[in-house]
Design a protein around this motif. Structure first.
Motif, PDB file in Angstrom:
ATOM      1  N   ILE A   9      33.369  86.870  21.563  1.00 43.86           N
ATOM      2  CA  ILE A   9      32.283  87.856  21.489  1.00 43.86           C
ATOM      3  C   ILE A   9      32.348  88.623  20.171  1.00 43.86           C
ATOM      4  N   ASP A  10      33.549  89.095  19.811  1.00 42.57           N
ATOM      5  CA  ASP A  10      33.720  89.894  18.592  1.00 42.57           C
ATOM      6  C   ASP A  10      33.385  89.110  17.330  1.00 42.57           C
ATOM      7  N   ASN A  11      33.489  87.771  17.417  1.00 47.11           N
ATOM      8  CA  ASN A  11      33.194  86.929  16.262  1.00 47.11           C
ATOM      9  C   ASN A  11      31.806  86.297  16.348  1.00 47.11           C
ATOM     10  N   ASN A  12      30.960  86.915  17.146  1.00 41.06           N
ATOM     11  CA  ASN A  12      29.525  86.589  17.195  1.00 41.06           C
ATOM     12  C   ASN A  12      29.201  85.200  17.722  1.00 41.06           C
ATOM     13  N   TYR A  13      30.073  84.660  18.572  1.00 44.51           N
ATOM     14  CA  TYR A  13      29.694  83.457  19.314  1.00 44.51           C
ATOM     15  C   TYR A  13      28.825  83.885  20.486  1.00 44.51           C
ATOM     16  N   GLU A  14      27.749  83.166  20.713  1.00 49.17           N
ATOM     17  CA  GLU A  14      26.866  83.487  21.840  1.00 49.17           C
ATOM     18  C   GLU A  14      27.440  82.874  23.109  1.00 49.17           C
ATOM     19  N   ILE A  15      27.802  83.714  24.066  1.00 52.38           N
ATOM     20  CA  ILE A  15      28.361  83.236  25.333  1.00 52.38           C
ATOM     21  C   ILE A  15      27.215  83.030  26.320  1.00 52.38           C
ATOM     22  N   LYS A  16      26.947  81.778  26.672  1.00 53.53           N
ATOM     23  CA  LYS A  16      25.844  81.492  27.594  1.00 53.53           C
ATOM     24  C   LYS A  16      26.219  81.806  29.041  1.00 53.53           C
ATOM     25  N   ALA A  17      27.509  81.650  29.369  1.00 57.06           N
ATOM     26  CA  ALA A  17      27.960  81.930  30.732  1.00 57.06           C
ATOM     27  C   ALA A  17      29.476  82.055  30.748  1.00 57.06           C
ATOM     28  N   VAL A  18      29.972  82.802  31.721  1.00 63.07           N
ATOM     29  CA  VAL A  18      31.407  82.866  31.996  1.00 63.07           C
ATOM     30  C   VAL A  18      31.634  82.275  33.387  1.00 63.07           C
ATOM     31  N   VAL A  19      32.536  81.316  33.467  1.00 61.88           N
ATOM     32  CA  VAL A  19      32.850  80.661  34.743  1.00 61.88           C
ATOM     33  C   VAL A  19      34.272  81.054  35.122  1.00 61.88           C
ATOM     34  N   THR A  20      34.436  81.564  36.339  1.00 59.33           N
ATOM     35  CA  THR A  20      35.751  82.030  36.779  1.00 59.33           C
ATOM     36  C   THR A  20      35.921  81.738  38.268  1.00 59.33           C
ATOM     37  N   GLN A  21      37.141  81.900  38.764  1.00 59.10           N
ATOM     38  CA  GLN A  21      37.394  81.634  40.177  1.00 59.10           C
ATOM     39  C   GLN A  21      36.742  82.714  41.041  1.00 59.10           C
ATOM     40  N   PRO A  22      36.455  82.387  42.304  1.00 58.39           N
ATOM     41  CA  PRO A  22      35.821  83.369  43.200  1.00 58.39           C
ATOM     42  C   PRO A  22      36.686  84.615  43.385  1.00 58.39           C
ATOM     43  N   ASP A  23      36.032  85.748  43.713  1.00 62.23           N
ATOM     44  CA  ASP A  23      36.771  86.961  44.083  1.00 62.23           C
ATOM     45  C   ASP A  23      37.703  86.628  45.242  1.00 62.23           C
ATOM     46  N   LYS A  24      38.851  87.308  45.293  1.00 59.62           N
ATOM     47  CA  LYS A  24      39.774  87.014  46.392  1.00 59.62           C
ATOM     48  C   LYS A  24      40.350  88.297  46.982  1.00 59.62           C
ATOM     49  N   LYS A  25      40.840  88.187  48.203  1.00 57.64           N
ATOM     50  CA  LYS A  25      41.468  89.319  48.875  1.00 57.64           C
ATOM     51  C   LYS A  25      42.910  89.456  48.404  1.00 57.64           C
ATOM     52  N   VAL A  26      43.312  90.677  48.098  1.00 57.35           N
ATOM     53  CA  VAL A  26      44.679  90.895  47.610  1.00 57.35           C
ATOM     54  C   VAL A  26      45.317  92.083  48.340  1.00 57.35           C
ATOM     55  N   GLY A  27      46.651  92.055  48.393  1.00 61.85           N
ATOM     56  CA  GLY A  27      47.400  93.169  48.962  1.00 61.85           C
ATOM     57  C   GLY A  27      47.333  93.245  50.470  1.00 61.85           C
ATOM     58  N   ARG A  28      48.066  94.206  51.000  1.00 62.74           N
ATOM     59  CA  ARG A  28      48.122  94.371  52.456  1.00 62.74           C
ATOM     60  C   ARG A  28      46.779  94.749  53.052  1.00 62.74           C
ATOM     61  N   LYS A  29      45.993  95.493  52.298  1.00 63.73           N
ATOM     62  CA  LYS A  29      44.689  95.934  52.802  1.00 63.73           C
ATOM     63  C   LYS A  29      43.594  94.897  52.572  1.00 63.73           C
ATOM     64  N   GLN A  30      43.978  93.781  51.917  1.00 59.54           N
ATOM     65  CA  GLN A  30      43.045  92.672  51.692  1.00 59.54           C
ATOM     66  C   GLN A  30      41.747  93.124  51.010  1.00 59.54           C
ATOM     67  N   LYS A  31      41.911  93.935  49.991  1.00 60.99           N
ATOM     68  CA  LYS A  31      40.749  94.375  49.219  1.00 60.99           C
ATOM     69  C   LYS A  31      40.233  93.220  48.370  1.00 60.99           C
ATOM     70  N   ILE A  32      38.915  93.148  48.220  1.00 69.75           N
ATOM     71  CA  ILE A  32      38.303  92.109  47.387  1.00 69.75           C
ATOM     72  C   ILE A  32      38.529  92.462  45.917  1.00 69.75           C
ATOM     73  N   ALA A  33      39.070  91.512  45.167  1.00 69.08           N
ATOM     74  CA  ALA A  33      39.368  91.754  43.746  1.00 69.08           C
ATOM     75  C   ALA A  33      38.645  90.733  42.873  1.00 69.08           C
ATOM     76  N   LYS A  34      38.065  91.219  41.800  1.00 69.75           N
ATOM     77  CA  LYS A  34      37.449  90.338  40.808  1.00 69.75           C
ATOM     78  C   LYS A  34      38.524  89.829  39.854  1.00 69.75           C
ATOM     79  N   SER A  35      38.306  88.658  39.286  1.00 73.96           N
ATOM     80  CA  SER A  35      39.253  88.157  38.287  1.00 73.96           C
ATOM     81  C   SER A  35      39.121  88.978  37.002  1.00 73.96           C
ATOM     82  N   PRO A  36      40.187  89.077  36.202  1.00 72.16           N
ATOM     83  CA  PRO A  36      40.085  89.765  34.915  1.00 72.16           C
ATOM     84  C   PRO A  36      38.964  89.217  34.033  1.00 72.16           C
ATOM     85  N   ALA A  37      38.744  87.897  34.073  1.00 71.20           N
ATOM     86  CA  ALA A  37      37.674  87.303  33.267  1.00 71.20           C
ATOM     87  C   ALA A  37      36.304  87.803  33.725  1.00 71.20           C
ATOM     88  N   LYS A  38      36.108  87.942  35.036  1.00 74.20           N
ATOM     89  CA  LYS A  38      34.831  88.437  35.545  1.00 74.20           C
ATOM     90  C   LYS A  38      34.613  89.897  35.139  1.00 74.20           C
TER      91      LYS A  38
END
Length: 308
Positions: free
Chosen positions: A15-44
């Protein structure tokens, strides 16, 4: 295409070097921790910060999302620890190349855990490979490589951080030559291929049959996720940080070595491991001083405490 924190500097660098990003593809959100909270991936999270379209198919091959990506006719696919195979049809849909930022010096450590295996095996160096993607796992021709030294206090977390920056910079340095066709590709030597499959649950357990060095390498490789453990008197005992001691012992492997302000265990071949940061079952992580002031003071020198 990426999922963990490793992929974020690569995306931000494009992005910083002016490449046009048409889309970002990442793994689905997942439940984490004891409370099973939905977490987005760092890439998302990074993609949303820049208002980029995000695709998260549970399985990319054959999905509606993949067809949409193919129909974009992008110039490049760039992957950095995405976590799924890409079909030949998808790889062939780009106009220039499908490029992977891989965390090892290929052909050593093809697969999903190259950084962890460099630590498990006690390597002196690791690095980044910028490679052409083919359907076979991490088998494409090499565009560029850069090595870094593995420091004695490195763990998987610190190496991921270092290599994500090396990967970003090497990718940005190499992409112009890939785009204009002047890059020289080098085939991988099939006789030197070593695989690094994903870490299994069984590998997380440290046993007293290991030497202190082998145990320490595994502790470093599994920090910060998922963490290595021993079974001590029937309970799981995580070890987050340790060091191989200078002294040796005649005690049976799995015994407490004379403390004197430290908590050390004997391992195979008379080797000794000093534990520095631990997590007893049901407790938070703590440094060894706090452990010795609590649960640790019940153990006596020479006592065999590690379960077989």
């Amino acid at each position: 295409m990426g999922t963990p924190e490793f992929s974020v500097p690569v995306l931000e660098g494009l992005i910083d070097n002016n490449y046009e990003i048409k889309a970002v593809v990442t793994q689905p959100d997942k439940k984490v921790g004891r409370k099973q909270k939905i977490a987005k991936s760092p890439a998302k999270i990074a993609a949303e910060k820049h208002n980029l379209p995000v695709f998260q198919p549970a399985k990319l091959s054959g999905s509606e999302e993949m067809q949409k990506l193919i129909d974009m006719h992008a110039d490049l696919i760039v992957t950095a620890a995405y976590g799924q195979f890409l079909s030949t049809k998808f790889l062939n849909s780009v106009k220039i190349a499908a490029v992977n930022v891989h965390g090892s010096l290929l052909p050593k450590y093809r697969g999903g855990a190259p950084i962890q295996y460099s630590l498990i095996n006690g390597d002196q160096e690791t690095g980044i490979t910028i490679m052409e993607m083919v359907k076979k796992m991490d088998a494409g021709d090499i565009y560029a490589q850069e090595a870094i030294k593995i420091e004695p206090d490195d763990n998987a977390g610190s190496l991921f951080n270092k290599l994500s920056i090396v990967g970003r910079d090497l990718l940005l340095k190499t992409l112009p030559a890939i785009i204009d066709g002047t890059v020289k590709k080098i085939p991988q030597d099939p006789d030197k291929v070593i695989f690094s499959p994903n870490i299994t649950k069984a590998q997380e357990k440290i046993t007293s049959e290991m030497t202190a060095t082998q145990a320490n390498n595994m502790i470093r490789a599994l920090n910060p996720d998922p963490g290595a453990y021993m079974m001590i008197q029937g309970k799981r005992f995580k070890i987050w940080k340790a060091e191989v001691a200078d002294d040796h012992t005649d005690l049976v492997a799995g015994s407490v070595v004379a403390k004197k302000g430290r908590f050390a265990l004997s391992f195979a071949e008379g080797t000794v491991l000093n534990l520095l940061e631990v997590q007893p079952s049901g407790k938070k992580r703590m440094d060894i001083k706090n452990f010795l002031n609590g649960q640790g003071n019940k153990f006596t020198s020479g006592e065999e405490i590690v379960d077989k």
